[in-house]
Design an enzyme around this catalytic site. Sequence first.
Site, short mmCIF file in Angstrom:
data_model
loop_
_atom_site.label_atom_id
_atom_site.label_comp_id
_atom_site.label_asym_id
_atom_site.label_seq_id
_atom_site.Cartn_x
_atom_site.Cartn_y
_atom_site.Cartn_z
CB CYS A 82 -17.83 14.38 -48.75
SG CYS A 82 -18.45 13.76 -47.16
CB CYS A 88 -14.35 8.48 -44.95
SG CYS A 88 -14.10 10.08 -44.15
CG ASP A 148 -18.26 7.47 -43.77
OD1 ASP A 148 -17.36 8.17 -44.25
OD2 ASP A 148 -19.41 7.88 -43.57
CB SER A 149 -16.64 10.39 -40.62
OG SER A 149 -17.50 10.86 -41.65
CD GLU A 169 -23.54 11.31 -40.03
OE1 GLU A 169 -24.02 10.77 -39.02
OE2 GLU A 169 -22.84 10.69 -40.87
CG HIS A 179 -21.76 12.27 -45.18
ND1 HIS A 179 -20.50 11.82 -44.85
CD2 HIS A 179 -22.53 12.05 -44.08
CE1 HIS A 179 -20.51 11.37 -43.60
NE2 HIS A 179 -21.73 11.50 -43.12
#
Length: 253
Positions: A179, A69, A6-7, A147, A181
């Site tokens: 997404c 992602c 994932d990012s 994040e 996240h």
Amino acid sequence: MIGILDSGVGGLSVLREIKQHHPLHPIIYVGDSAWCPYGNKSYESIIARCRTICDFLMTRGVDTIVIACNSATIAAVETLRAEYPIPFVGMVPGVKPAAQASQTGVIGVLATEASLRGAKFHHLVLDHAEGLTVHTLPCPQFVDLVERGILSGPEVDAAIEEYTAPMLQAGADVLILGCTHYPFLKKALLDKLPTHIKLIDTGEAVARQTQHFIDSSEEGPSEIHTTGSLSHLEQMIPILCPQLTATCHHLAL
């Protein structure tokens, strides 16, 4: 053994879903936080980062890689499938279930810039949302909040208001969390949005798909790697996945 890329920390929402089904299965997770977010990067740079991470995962002996992602899936999954000899499971926005769930014929897609500009996303809309109105909006603040481990409070509420108000005004009754996240903000979204709004999160569907590639007899420890700050990752795990047992490592890639 399953590899997940994932990012950043967003893909932990997918790891969490997989662990619910196979809590003892070994997983190696790589969060590319040093390059996060992917959503505003070129496809070429996303593909290059994914190759680098996949090369590392291959050296660790994974037999399946989950691209947790949406941006990386849209940009890189077909390239990676052509270049590596193992299966890849990708993420795509849940347009089909959203279209089926909508009563108003209007759905909203909260996603990243990279996901929304991809041909794969537009094909999903053409294939599954014919006759519906689809509103899309990049939500970079959501990624930044997760994040930083901020899942509630004034900053989150303000971002939710900014991103969802135009969709609600247009009559959307289903919102896609496009997404990995974003599911970490699901509680805040449900608290803030009208009760009739449905949220579509594809993490569970990806976990079910991943089960096809899991040897249920294989057991072992799991590892979480970050290309960013190790201390920050260690702070995020109890916030995002308090039940997760895994060793954390810094990865210089």
